[in-house]
Write an enzyme that holds these catalytic residues in place. Structure first.
Site, PDB file in Angstrom:
ATOM      1  N   ARG A 105     -10.353 -11.363   1.909  1.00 49.71           N
ATOM      2  CA  ARG A 105     -11.195 -12.422   1.337  1.00 49.71           C
ATOM      3  C   ARG A 105     -10.508 -13.782   1.395  1.00 49.71           C
ATOM      4  O   ARG A 105     -11.167 -14.816   1.410  1.00 49.71           O
ATOM      5  CB  ARG A 105     -11.607 -12.027  -0.086  1.00 49.71           C
ATOM      6  CG  ARG A 105     -10.464 -11.902  -1.050  1.00 49.71           C
ATOM      7  CD  ARG A 105     -10.855 -11.136  -2.321  1.00 49.71           C
ATOM      8  NE  ARG A 105     -10.956  -9.693  -2.082  1.00 49.71           N
ATOM      9  CZ  ARG A 105     -11.323  -8.805  -3.011  1.00 49.71           C
ATOM     10  NH1 ARG A 105     -11.646  -9.209  -4.230  1.00 49.71           N
ATOM     11  NH2 ARG A 105     -11.387  -7.523  -2.718  1.00 49.71           N
ATOM     12  N   LYS A 142       0.842  -1.197   0.000  1.00 48.34           N
ATOM     13  CA  LYS A 142       0.000   0.000   0.000  1.00 48.34           C
ATOM     14  C   LYS A 142       0.879   1.249   0.000  1.00 48.34           C
ATOM     15  O   LYS A 142       1.960   1.242   0.577  1.00 48.34           O
ATOM     16  CB  LYS A 142      -0.857   0.037   1.276  1.00 48.34           C
ATOM     17  CG  LYS A 142      -2.033  -0.897   1.298  1.00 48.34           C
ATOM     18  CD  LYS A 142      -2.814  -0.716   2.585  1.00 48.34           C
ATOM     19  CE  LYS A 142      -3.957  -1.717   2.681  1.00 48.34           C
ATOM     20  NZ  LYS A 142      -4.960  -1.563   1.622  1.00 48.34           N
TER      21      LYS A 142
END
Ligand code: BES
Ligand code: MN
Ligand code: ZN
Length: 485
Positions: free
Chosen positions: A336, A262
């Protein structure tokens, strides 16, 4: 920092307090005016008139006293006396009183049990202060609230509000904790300690058990960190329960993105990427005290997503619990991956009646919904309606978003059953929806709901009973839902 304790009384205490407050409509009821006059020599009715106090929800009029048993006489407006108005009023009063230790407050004689409870919840959540790591002594902070409420059962309603607020505070504390302390094992131990104090069965799986049983999504996400992943399972099994609910919470103790790193701006807040796990753990800790009659199992996958020489690579393929394979195209879509194992495990091994997962899953959910609403997805209309209603009653907000089947083909992979990020050749956008479709592949055919709380889990500023930073979102909705059915 513990929340203050609320003691419900039939009249104001005689002890000195920092403030004496009346929670009021307009005009302020005569008995309340007399109480304030007697306790601290302030004519609150005249002050309200001078200050044009309209008793809007959360409007605060504070008058310093010259003498008497309190430093401040306060009127706080209750507005339309909806749950939201009462929580706002309680929170506004708590903020005004934060320099004191003891607050005395009087509700209108007509206040119902539910009204007293909502006001109390606002008082408590508005008093929340995050834990601070410092050697310096802490200053101020409300410790005790004497609440005058005369409805039959008010003490009981307020006691339940206290249990819920304590759970919210616990979830906020966990999310505030920096990740130098908050390793996966640390979070798992926090859950285990809470479980022992609150009558839950607990099992913590370490990396060997995860490997033996095939929880390869959790392992893959955690393999870049020197602090290995955990899977926490907590169970509340009251006698005679007819329904079994599984709660799943994403527990990424820090999300750097992994090798799909990120940017700085996006990374700073990522110690809170376990906010959903914290909410589930904290809610579990309140089930016994709230006498929940449903069997509830929490499944909390916990890992730290870091880049290193042992980290998973974009293009790696995971064989998840239950056998579904996933091509990892972006290591930052890690939530996920850990949830996939947890959902498949719940479906295959726990066989519950209902599964609800919570996750700070996608930045995309905030694009449409902003920070106040959580995104809700479900394959079951009745379940979705129950959760929306529970959130609304509890003072949180959920908005149902669609599971758009047309977008599902963007998750097809040529080398595995699925890819973990939408194929950019399909220009569907809808990142939160696509993530929900990915999860659906693992939930089986059971009634299932998914809450994307990436927005609602944190707040950019103070608003009513929510402060800046982690909000504890989900705790109140879950507890309302589990106590109402
Ligand atoms: N933890 C983030 C989502 C998030 C973003 C939470 C902002 C709170 C605030 C999640 O793991 C993530 O990185 N999601 C990606 C998914 C993408 C790579 C498909 C995102 O939202 O960008
Ligand atoms: Mn991520
Ligand atoms: Zn994440």
């Amino acid at each position: 920092v513990p929340l203050p304790r609320i003691e419900v009384r039939s009249s104001l205490p005689t002890a000195n307090t920092y403030a004496v407050a009346v929670a009021a409509g307009s005009p302020i009821e005569a008995a309340a005016v007399a109480d304030v006059q007697k306790r601290c020599g302030v004519d609150i009715k005249a002050a309200a008139k001078r200050g044009e106090f309209k008793a809007d929800a959360g409007e605060v009029l504070a008058v310093p006293t010259v003498s008497g048993r309190a430093k401040l006489a306060i009127a706080v407006g209750l507005g339309d006396r909806s749950g939201r108005a009462l929580r706002r009023a309680g929170a506004a009063l708590a903020r005004k009183s934060k320099d004191g230790e003891h607050l005395a407050v009087r509700l209108p004689g007509s206040a119902t049990v539910d009204e007293a409870a909502a006001f109390a919840e606002g008082l408590l959540l508005g008093s929340y202060a995050p834990p601070k790591r410092t050697d310096k002594p802490r200053e101020g902070g409300l410790q005790q609230i004497s609440l005058v409420a005369s409805a039959d059962g008010a003490a009981d309603g307020v006691a339940r509000a206290q249990i819920v607020a304590d759970a919210v505070a616990r979830a906020r504390d966990l999310a505030h904790t920096p990740s130098d302390i908050k390793s996966p094992d640390w979070l798992a131990q926090q859950a285990a300690e809470l479980a022992e104090q609150s009558g839950l069965r607990v099992r913590v799986r370490g990396e060997n058990e995860l490997a033996d049983e095939g929880f390869n999504g959790i392992l893959a996400v955690g393999q870049g960190s020197s602090r290995p992943p955990r899977l926490v399972e907590l169970e509340w099994a009251p006698k005679g329960a007819e329904r079994h609910v599984v709660l799943i919470g994403k527990g990424i103790t820090f999300d750097s993105g992994g090798l799909s790193l990120k940017p700085l701006d996006g990374m700073v807040a990522m110690k809170t990427d376990m906010a959903a796990a914290g909410a589930v753990i904290a809610a579990m800790g309140a089930l016994k005290a709230l006498d929940v009659r449903t069997r509830v199992t929490a499944v909390v996958p916990i890992a730290e997503n870091l880049p290193s020489g042992t980290a998973q690579r974009p293009s790696d393929v995971i064989r998840h619990y239950g056998g579904t394979t996933v091509e990892v195209l972006n290591t930052d879509a890690e939530g996920r991956l850990v949830l996939a194992d947890a959902l498949a495990y719940a479906d295959r091994e726990l066989k519950p009646d209902v599964v609800v997962d919570l996750a700070t899953l996608t930045g995309a959910v905030t694009l449409g919904l902003g920070r106040r609403h959580g995104g809700l997805y479900s394959n079951d209309d009745a379940l979705a309606a129950q959760l929306v209603a529970a959130a609304d009653d509890a003072g949180e907000r959920l908005w149902r978003l669609p599971l758009v089947d047309d977008y599902r083909d963007s998750l097809d992979s040529t080398v595995a059953d699925l890819r973990n990020m939408a194929n950019p050749e399909f220009a569907y956008s809808g990142g939160s929806i696509v993530a929900a479709l990915f999860l659906r592949e693992f939930a089986g055919n059971r009634p299932w709901a998914h809450l994307d709380i990436a927005g609602a889990g944190r707040s950019d500023g103070e608003e009513d009973e929510v402060g800046k930073g982690p909000t504890g979102f989900g705790v109140r909705t879950l507890l309302r839902w589990l106590t109402s059915g």
